[in-house]
Design an enzyme around this catalytic site. Structure first.
Site, short mmCIF file in Angstrom:
data_model
loop_
_atom_site.label_atom_id
_atom_site.label_comp_id
_atom_site.label_asym_id
_atom_site.label_seq_id
_atom_site.Cartn_x
_atom_site.Cartn_y
_atom_site.Cartn_z
N CYS A 1 29.61 -14.66 90.17
CA CYS A 1 29.33 -15.86 89.39
C CYS A 1 30.66 -16.58 89.12
O CYS A 1 31.72 -15.96 89.10
CB CYS A 1 28.70 -15.50 88.07
SG CYS A 1 27.17 -14.59 88.25
N ASN B 1 30.17 -13.15 83.70
CA ASN B 1 30.20 -12.66 85.08
C ASN B 1 30.33 -11.15 84.98
O ASN B 1 31.25 -10.65 84.35
CB ASN B 1 31.42 -13.27 85.78
CG ASN B 1 31.55 -12.84 87.22
OD1 ASN B 1 30.65 -12.22 87.78
ND2 ASN B 1 32.68 -13.16 87.81
N GLY B 2 29.38 -10.41 85.57
CA GLY B 2 29.42 -8.95 85.50
C GLY B 2 28.07 -8.40 85.12
O GLY B 2 27.05 -9.10 85.21
N GLU C 1 24.79 -12.75 108.76
CA GLU C 1 25.14 -13.38 107.47
C GLU C 1 24.78 -14.86 107.45
O GLU C 1 24.26 -15.34 106.45
CB GLU C 1 26.66 -13.28 107.23
CG GLU C 1 27.14 -11.96 106.70
CD GLU C 1 28.65 -11.95 106.48
OE1 GLU C 1 29.08 -11.46 105.45
OE2 GLU C 1 29.40 -12.43 107.36
N TRP D 1 25.03 -16.15 90.44
CA TRP D 1 24.47 -15.38 91.55
C TRP D 1 23.65 -14.29 90.89
O TRP D 1 24.20 -13.41 90.23
CB TRP D 1 25.58 -14.79 92.41
CG TRP D 1 25.14 -14.09 93.65
CD1 TRP D 1 24.90 -14.65 94.87
CD2 TRP D 1 24.92 -12.68 93.81
NE1 TRP D 1 24.55 -13.67 95.77
CE2 TRP D 1 24.55 -12.46 95.15
CE3 TRP D 1 24.99 -11.57 92.95
CZ2 TRP D 1 24.26 -11.19 95.65
CZ3 TRP D 1 24.71 -10.31 93.45
CH2 TRP D 1 24.34 -10.14 94.79
N LYS E 1 28.60 -11.22 111.35
CA LYS E 1 28.77 -12.68 111.22
C LYS E 1 27.45 -13.38 111.51
O LYS E 1 27.03 -14.27 110.79
CB LYS E 1 29.81 -13.21 112.20
CG LYS E 1 31.27 -13.23 111.91
CD LYS E 1 31.75 -13.79 110.63
CE LYS E 1 31.44 -13.01 109.42
NZ LYS E 1 32.27 -12.13 108.77
N HIS F 1 21.06 5.89 123.62
CA HIS F 1 20.48 6.90 122.73
C HIS F 1 19.54 6.26 121.70
O HIS F 1 19.34 6.83 120.63
CB HIS F 1 21.60 7.68 122.03
CG HIS F 1 22.49 8.40 122.99
ND1 HIS F 1 22.04 9.45 123.75
CD2 HIS F 1 23.77 8.18 123.37
CE1 HIS F 1 23.03 9.87 124.53
NE2 HIS F 1 24.09 9.11 124.32
N LYS G 1 30.74 -14.78 97.86
CA LYS G 1 32.05 -14.54 98.45
C LYS G 1 32.69 -13.27 97.90
O LYS G 1 33.32 -12.52 98.63
CB LYS G 1 32.95 -15.75 98.15
CG LYS G 1 34.32 -15.68 98.79
CD LYS G 1 34.24 -15.83 100.28
CE LYS G 1 35.54 -15.63 100.98
NZ LYS G 1 35.33 -15.25 102.39
N GLU H 1 31.48 -6.42 113.65
CA GLU H 1 31.83 -7.64 112.91
C GLU H 1 31.11 -8.86 113.49
O GLU H 1 30.63 -9.71 112.75
CB GLU H 1 33.37 -7.81 112.92
CG GLU H 1 33.90 -9.09 112.30
CD GLU H 1 33.49 -9.33 110.85
OE1 GLU H 1 32.97 -8.42 110.19
OE2 GLU H 1 33.68 -10.47 110.39
N ARG I 1 31.27 -18.94 95.23
CA ARG I 1 31.19 -17.57 94.71
C ARG I 1 29.78 -17.17 94.30
O ARG I 1 29.46 -15.99 94.27
CB ARG I 1 32.10 -17.43 93.49
CG ARG I 1 33.54 -17.63 93.80
CD ARG I 1 34.35 -17.53 92.54
NE ARG I 1 34.35 -16.16 92.07
CZ ARG I 1 35.37 -15.34 92.24
NH1 ARG I 1 36.43 -15.74 92.86
NH2 ARG I 1 35.33 -14.11 91.78
#
Ligand code: G6P
Length: 611
Positions: free
Chosen positions: A2, A100-101, A489, A74, A486, A505, A606, A482, A27
């Site tokens: 947040c 925030n938290g 996301e 968020w 990407k 496999h 973020k 990665e 964020r």
């Protein structure tokens, strides 16, 4: 996660708060709100959505005064809607609070308050905290500041909070534990924010609050204490170096694209001054710890998300040199299972933001066990940078796009430098070409970026894909992970990265003519991955090859062929810095073609400052 902004001074607070919130929007962004004092009352506007939705509220023009707080959220507790948006109030509207938290013991406090007759409007842990402050204020008859302090002594959890009180309208109270919070110092004005980028339009003089600290702030003064002690804490004011240009989009359509294209310069910045003409690596932040690093009996690298993929590459680099195992652990796991960590361990924490809650907790656990902690962090002065005993700053510049691109590349650059430093200290001969190759990377990335249009054309073929497989061997396996991350996301297409040989496999069962398979091919294991690609081809899969080797055989079996010129002789350990670039572009173009919001993908933030 947040975003928090607070202002007290002689300007219209809502203007400052809105511009700060916009800078923080990357964020967290499912709802937003603002409070200011208007005609003796706390006046609040909030809504579901983005800051642009908040700006459109008719009530926004009524925020005229010089003291206020704002928040972009968020969701953690309760769905994103107007009621759950911050700021939150007590039932009498005597206090307004942004947070925030996570307040971990909010259930027990809420139950207690309900038994005392308090009614709750929202589903959030934050409302519990503001109601609790209000309850204590009425009951204990303490000052605003003393009441917040008392409340926080009862709170278990993480917070960065800023609070306003109707009866003391010339003051803000702010406190931090586990979530970032900093104060900007101006002449006759003070700012609060969870991230320095919110304040750069107004001040560069910053003071970081530490865990357990609480500040009472007026326009022309402030005082900081610990929530459990009386003594005043005197702190240094730091001057921030990065500029506004660095956090603006310029002519790019998205921050993500800008950051992808910034990589040649970011690599230059990260290596500048760290390799001398004789190819000796110097990393000032670990200099005093060399003996402990070299004598470490076991090495762990811990991180989350993209940084965890960089950590994987780091383990390959360090194992190649040290010939001893280097364990990579998700920070969320490491913090709870670290039995073999002791005073002989080196624990490397990698984090772009330096604020990721799990990575921070992993660092604290490692410190509890007397391990040496080393941070590879981008944000200067961030919590992980401060908590680790030694470290290497990335110097990647601010990264705003939620999907990390340049930070990943630079984390790998730092790991290359660090592993070379160790090799030099141990007198292990590495081929001279190794660091010379690293110096060539900026130019090579610039060449690869010219493939963006070609990758855009290829991307058009995959807008309707629902699955993707990414395959790589050796150093290219973490690159495959990665690349897949990407894509998922930002385009919401399901994607998996696999070691190429492991495909048979299990994942091979998924291959049909609708399955695109991205194969990352370099000279190491070339023949072997060619066989793996044949296995895909014979089952109808669509092959997109990304290769540093120009091979007719590979070209002929590939449906799409992306050749990275001039990279064939680059040292194996350096190639992830090159092969990851087309994967970033592929994900970017597919997501944009699908109409996705690449800079602010749904459900992601973020910096994840909650567990
Ligand atoms: C979030 C971000 C990812 C990032 C991860 C770790 O999940 O969305 O892009 O890789 O956090 O962040 P850090 O700041 O610790 O590198």
């Amino acid at each position: 996660m947040c975003g928090i902004v607070g202002y007290i001074g002689n300007k219209k607070s809502s203007d400052i708060i809105m511009s700060g919130l916009k800078r923080l929007e990357y964020r967290g962004y499912d709802s937003a709100g603002i409070s200011s004092f208007e005609d003796g009352i706390i006046f609040t506007s909030k809504c579901k959505g983005k800051i642009s939705d908040l700006e459109k509220l008719p009530s926004i023009k009524n925020h005229k005064n010089y003291i206020g707080i704002g928040h972009t959220r968020w969701a953690t507790h309760g769905e994103p809607n107007e009621t759950n948006a911050h700021p939150h109030h007590d039932s009498n509207n005597n206090f307004s609070l942004i947070h925030n938290g996570i307040i971990e013991n909010h259930y027990s406090i809420k139950e207690y308050l309900i038994n005392q007759g308090v009614n709750f409007k929202s589903d959030t842990d934050t409302e519990v905290l503001v109601q609790f402050i209000s309850y204590l204020y009425d009951k204990k008859k303490l000052s605003f500041y003393e009441t917040v302090k008392l409340a926080l002594q009862e709170v278990v959890g993480t917070y960065g909070i800023v609070v306003m009180c109707k009866n003391e309208p010339n003051k803000l109270v702010a406190a931090k534990n586990g979530s970032p919070l900093l104060m900007g110092i101006g002449k006759d004005e003070k700012f609060l924010a969870s991230d320095v980028s919110a304040l750069l339009d107004y001040t560069r003089n910053i003071l970081y609050l530490e865990d357990g600290e609480i500040a009472q702030i007026e326009a022309d003064s402030y005082k900081i204490n610990h929530i459990n002690h009386e003594n005043e804490i005197i702190k240094d004011i730091k001057e921030i170096e990065f500029t506004l240009d660095q956090i603006e989009k310029g002519h790019y359509k998205h921050f993500m694209l800008k950051e992808i294209f910034e990589q040649p310069n970011a690599v230059k910045d990260a290596i500048r001054g760290r390799i001398n003409n004789s190819n000796v690596v110097k990393l000032g932040g670990v200099l005093d710890y060399t003996d402990r690093i070299l004598n470490a009996e076991n090495i762990f690298i811990t991180a989350c998300g993209t940084s965890w993929h960089a950590a994987q590459i780091g383990s390959y680099l360090l194992e190649d040199i040290l010939k001893k195992p280097v364990k990579v652990e998700y920070a969320s796991e490491f913090r709870y299972r670290n039995k073999s960590v002791n005073e002989k361990s080196l624990v490397i924490a990698i984090s772009q933001s330096g604020e990721t809650a799990d990575t921070l907790a992993a660092v604290k656990k490692a410190k509890d066990k007397n391990a040496l902690t080393l941070g590879i962090v981008n944000v200067v002065g961030s919590t992980i940078a401060r908590e680790t005993e030694c470290g290497i700053y990335m110097h990647a510049g601010p990264e705003i796009g939620v999907a990390s691109t340049k930070a990943f590349t630079i984390q790998v650059v730092i790991l290359v430098l660090f592993s070379n430093l160790i090799a030099q200290k141990l007198n292990i001969k590495k081929s001279k070409s190794y660091l010379d190759n690293l110096k060539k990377v900026p130019q090579l990335i610039s060449e690869i970026l010219k493939l963006s249009d070609k990758i855009f054309e290829i991307s058009k073929e995959f807008v309707n894909a629902t699955n993707f497989l990414y395959l790589g061997r050796g150093y290219q396996f973490p690159v495959a992970l990665e690349g897949a991350l990407k894509l998922k996301e930002i385009s919401y297409i399901h994607a998996e990265g696999y070691p190429a040989a492991e495909m048979k496999h299990g994942p091979i069962a998924l291959i049909d003519d609708k399955m695109p398979v991205v194969a990352i091919v370099t000279k190491n294991g070339f023949d072997k991955i060619l066989s793996n690609i044949q296995e895909v081809k014979s089952r109808g899969g669509k092959i997109i090859s990304i290769t540093t080797i120009d091979s007719d055989t590979l070209r002929n079996i590939s449906d799409y062929y992306i050749y990275l010129d001039n990279c064939s002789d680059i040292h194996n350990a350096i190639t992830p810095l090159l092969t990851s670039i087309p994967l970033q572009l592929l994900a970017y173009h597919i997501a944009v073609l699908k109409g996705c919001n690449v800079d602010q993908p749904r459900n992601l933030a973020k910096s994840v400052t909650v567990e």
